[in-house]
Each structure stands twice: as structure tokens, then as C-alpha cells.
Design a protein around this motif. Structure first.
Motif, short mmCIF file in Angstrom:
data_model
loop_
_atom_site.label_atom_id
_atom_site.label_comp_id
_atom_site.label_asym_id
_atom_site.label_seq_id
_atom_site.Cartn_x
_atom_site.Cartn_y
_atom_site.Cartn_z
N ILE A 161 -23.26 55.93 0.83
CA ILE A 161 -22.38 56.08 -0.33
C ILE A 161 -22.87 57.28 -1.13
O ILE A 161 -24.05 57.35 -1.49
CB ILE A 161 -22.37 54.80 -1.18
N ALA A 162 -21.97 58.21 -1.40
CA ALA A 162 -22.28 59.40 -2.18
C ALA A 162 -21.51 59.37 -3.49
O ALA A 162 -20.49 58.69 -3.62
CB ALA A 162 -21.94 60.67 -1.39
N HIS A 163 -21.99 60.11 -4.47
CA HIS A 163 -21.38 60.19 -5.80
C HIS A 163 -20.16 61.11 -5.74
O HIS A 163 -20.20 62.19 -5.17
CB HIS A 163 -22.42 60.75 -6.77
N HIS A 164 -19.07 60.65 -6.37
CA HIS A 164 -17.82 61.42 -6.34
C HIS A 164 -17.15 61.44 -7.71
O HIS A 164 -15.93 61.34 -7.84
CB HIS A 164 -16.89 60.81 -5.29
N GLY A 165 -18.00 61.56 -8.76
CA GLY A 165 -17.48 61.63 -10.11
C GLY A 165 -17.25 60.26 -10.72
O GLY A 165 -17.61 59.22 -10.15
N TRP A 166 -16.64 60.25 -11.88
CA TRP A 166 -16.34 59.01 -12.58
C TRP A 166 -14.91 58.57 -12.30
O TRP A 166 -14.67 57.53 -11.71
CB TRP A 166 -16.58 59.17 -14.08
N VAL A 167 -13.92 59.38 -12.70
CA VAL A 167 -12.52 59.01 -12.46
C VAL A 167 -11.80 60.21 -11.83
O VAL A 167 -10.70 60.58 -12.23
CB VAL A 167 -11.83 58.48 -13.73
N THR B 63 -20.00 58.45 5.87
CA THR B 63 -20.37 58.71 4.48
C THR B 63 -19.13 58.50 3.62
O THR B 63 -18.09 59.11 3.88
CB THR B 63 -20.91 60.14 4.30
N PHE B 64 -19.25 57.64 2.62
CA PHE B 64 -18.14 57.32 1.72
C PHE B 64 -18.47 57.89 0.34
O PHE B 64 -19.47 57.49 -0.27
CB PHE B 64 -17.91 55.82 1.65
N CYS B 65 -17.65 58.82 -0.11
CA CYS B 65 -17.84 59.45 -1.42
C CYS B 65 -16.98 58.68 -2.43
O CYS B 65 -15.76 58.64 -2.30
CB CYS B 65 -17.44 60.91 -1.36
N VAL B 66 -17.63 58.06 -3.41
CA VAL B 66 -16.96 57.05 -4.23
C VAL B 66 -17.06 57.38 -5.72
O VAL B 66 -18.18 57.48 -6.26
CB VAL B 66 -17.58 55.66 -3.98
N GLN C 222 -24.46 51.68 -9.00
CA GLN C 222 -25.60 50.77 -9.09
C GLN C 222 -25.11 49.34 -9.34
O GLN C 222 -25.59 48.38 -8.72
CB GLN C 222 -26.53 51.20 -10.22
N LYS C 223 -24.14 49.19 -10.21
CA LYS C 223 -23.61 47.86 -10.54
C LYS C 223 -22.89 47.24 -9.34
O LYS C 223 -23.04 46.04 -9.07
CB LYS C 223 -22.67 47.95 -11.73
N VAL D 50 -26.74 50.86 -5.42
CA VAL D 50 -26.94 52.12 -4.70
C VAL D 50 -27.26 53.24 -5.67
O VAL D 50 -26.60 53.40 -6.71
CB VAL D 50 -25.66 52.48 -3.91
N ARG D 51 -28.27 54.04 -5.33
CA ARG D 51 -28.55 55.30 -6.03
C ARG D 51 -28.35 56.42 -5.01
O ARG D 51 -29.18 56.67 -4.14
CB ARG D 51 -29.98 55.33 -6.55
N PRO D 52 -27.22 57.12 -5.05
CA PRO D 52 -26.90 58.11 -4.01
C PRO D 52 -27.80 59.33 -4.06
O PRO D 52 -28.28 59.73 -5.12
CB PRO D 52 -25.45 58.48 -4.31
N THR D 53 -28.01 59.91 -2.89
CA THR D 53 -28.76 61.17 -2.78
C THR D 53 -27.83 62.38 -2.69
O THR D 53 -28.28 63.51 -2.81
CB THR D 53 -29.65 61.16 -1.53
N GLY D 54 -26.53 62.13 -2.46
CA GLY D 54 -25.59 63.21 -2.26
C GLY D 54 -24.44 63.16 -3.24
O GLY D 54 -24.12 62.11 -3.81
#
Length: 295
Positions: free
Chosen positions: A79-85, A54-57, A109-110, A114-118
Motif C-alpha cells: 500500500i502506497a500513499h496517494h494523497g488525502w482526497v 502495489t495499491f496507491c490509496v 494507519q487507522k 500501514v506506514r507506506p514507504t512509497g
């Protein structure tokens, strides 16, 4: 009963230096560029052992390295969500935090469709609004809180606390929490940041900790999740990669251990532990008496 083992990688790149550390020094920011070297090493290691990761990006990273994000996704990793910056959510009002969430989603997405669930928050920081925002955006799980170690629980909203009155626990909500700890994070062990983090430990020290924590989970938390957090710009150094491979081989030596992404583990755990059953058990964060785990 199977123990889940999740190898997770916070692909921060330059964002951690720009966002969390507010650096504008080119030398400091360039530390994040090492991810372009380390990500292929990590992907090759995972492929060698046929292990999902799992890569948090952060969105900032996704836009800087879209080809690496596509490769991660294309090789079957989560791929998981890890904020913007790599910003602290508590530094923003609710509208600002929501905008950062959207910027991260748009970038992922760009970069890779990907639309992450985590979600994993930058530096594991939360605001009073974070859980509600995650629910509003339809996330299935979070992996940022520290109310347990190897057993997931449903996150809560409405906790009340100050320095004068007893702690009041809020209500569990439909967001699975996969707890983490700085103990199982490579950054404080290995990274050096002047006046912040002294790190630079030998591999043998960290290898012993990560091996013994895993062995304890295997012996005492069947069906739970061993959730290891690493950063490509940290773990990707040569001697640390050698340590990681030795640990992988140790973890693989158990027939009742399953390597998993965070999302795949959550899907099984949620089916075995529906929210209403969790609430009816009287649990708040700890494992209820009726706790069940995926086979």
C-alpha cells in the motif's frame, strides 16, 4: 538480467471525483463506488496468478473502505500513499500540502496499520515543495514523474526554469523515482469524462500498446521496471479484466521477468545504485554509464 514488472492500482474510489473533479453530483461520485465491486475481482486475479501488486490509496478511500484496505494488506500487497482526497498538491501552500500528507498517513494507519514507504501523487501533480516534503516524511520512493520510462533515477530538488533562461538542473536527493507515463495508464484510454477524457477504447487497442511497450522494455531495458498504472474503477470492467489476464499471461511467459511491488524493486535498485555513486557518475536523470540493476 531480470526485468521487473509492477502491476499498480490507484484505488481512488470516490476521492477522484470529489477531489480532482470537484463533483458534488451523486451520480458522478457514485462512479467511485464501483471499486467495491472491482477490488475483489482484481485481488482474486492476482491470487490466481500469485502476483504481488502495489495499491496507491488516498486517505479518503482508506476511511471509506477499511475492510478492503485490510484485505489488500492481508494478502501481501503493498500500500502506497496517494494523497488525502486526490487533491492537486500545487493547489495548497506548503503547510496545507503537509497536512494532506499527514491526513493520508493517519488514515492508512487507522485502516490497516500501514506506514507506506512509497508515494504516488494524485493525477501525478507536484508542487515546488513535494519532494522536500517526501524526504521529510521518510519516503523511499516516488512514482509520479516522467523523466524516463523503464530506468529509475534519483529525484532532484532545486531545478530552475522559466521562459527566458536556460534550464538549470538541481541536485539529486535520496528519493528513488520510478517514472510513469499516461501511455501506461488505463484512465485516459478507457474512462469517459465529459469535456475532459473521451476514453472508451477497445481492449485490443490498449492490449497492443501495453504488450509492445512491455516487449520493448524486455528487449532494451534489462533490469529495468515496467510500471503499469491502473484504476480499479476503470480496469475492473469485464472486458478489461479479460485483457489484463491475457497480458499477465504474456508477461509471465518470459522466464527473465519478475513480478514485483514498487517497494521491493526499489530496495534492490537502491542497493545496486547508491546515491553517491549515482552523483559521481554525472547522471542527472538518465541511466549513468555505471548503472547497475538488481539480479
Amino acid at each position: 538480467m531480470t526485468l521487473g514488472c509492477a502491476l499498480t492500482f490507484d484505488f481512488d474510489a470516490m476521492s477522484v471525483w470529489v477531489g480532482s473533479y470537484k463533483a458534488r453530483n451523486p451520480s458522478v461520485v457514485s462512479r467511485g463506488e464501483f471499486c467495491a465491486v472491482s477490488i475483489p475481482r482484481i485481488l482474486d486475479l492476482l491470487a490466481k496468478h500469485r502476483i504481488p501488486g502495489t495499491f496507491c490509496v488516498p486517505g479518503h478511500t482508506a476511511l471509506a473502505y477499511p475492510e478492503l484496505i485490510k484485505r489488500i494488506h492481508g494478502e501481501g500487497h503493498e500500500i502506497a500513499h496517494h494523497g488525502w482526497v486526490h487533491e492537486n498538491p500545487a493547489d495548497f501552500d506548503e503547510a496545507g500540502e503537509r497536512r494532506n500528507m499527514e491526513l493520508g498517513l493517519e488514515a492508512l494507519q487507522k485502516a490497516a496499520g500501514v506506514r507506506p514507504t512509497g508515494y504516488r501523487s494524485p493525477s501525478w501533480d507536484f508542487s515546488q515543495h513535494t519532494i522536500k516534503i517526501l524526504l521529510d516524511y521518510g519516503f523511499s520512493y516516488d512514482s509520479s514523474l516522467m523523466g524516463g520510462d523503464f530506468i529509475p533515477y534519483y529525484a532532484r530538488v532545486g531545478d530552475k526554469y522559466d521562459d527566458k533562461t536556460p534550464y538549470v538542473f538541481g541536485a539529486n536527493v535520496d528519493l528513488v523515482e520510478l517514472p510513469i507515463t499516461w501511455l501506461l495508464d488505463d484512465f485516459p484510454h478507457f474512462e469517459f469524462v465529459d469535456r475532459d477524457c473521451q476514453g472508451l477504447a477497445s481492449a485490443s487497442k490498449v492490449e497492443e500498446i501495453w504488450r509492445d511497450e512491455f516487449d520493448y522494455a524486455h528487449q532494451n531495458a534489462p533490469g529495468g521496471l515496467f510500471n503499469l498504472t491502473m484504476h480499479p474503477q476503470v480496469i475492473g470492467r469485464g472486458y478489461r479484466m479479460m485483457m489484463l489476464e491475457r497480458l499477465i499471461e504474456h508477461y509471465k511467459s518470459f522466464t527473465d521477468v519478475k513480478f514485483t511491488t514498487l517497494n521491493d524493486y526499489v530496495e534492490g535498485w537502491r542497493k545496486a545504485n547508491p546515491l553517491e555513486a549515482w552523483r559521481n557518475s554525472g547522471a542527472i536523470q538518465a541511466q549513468p554509464a555505471s548503472h547497475r540493476v538488481p539480479a
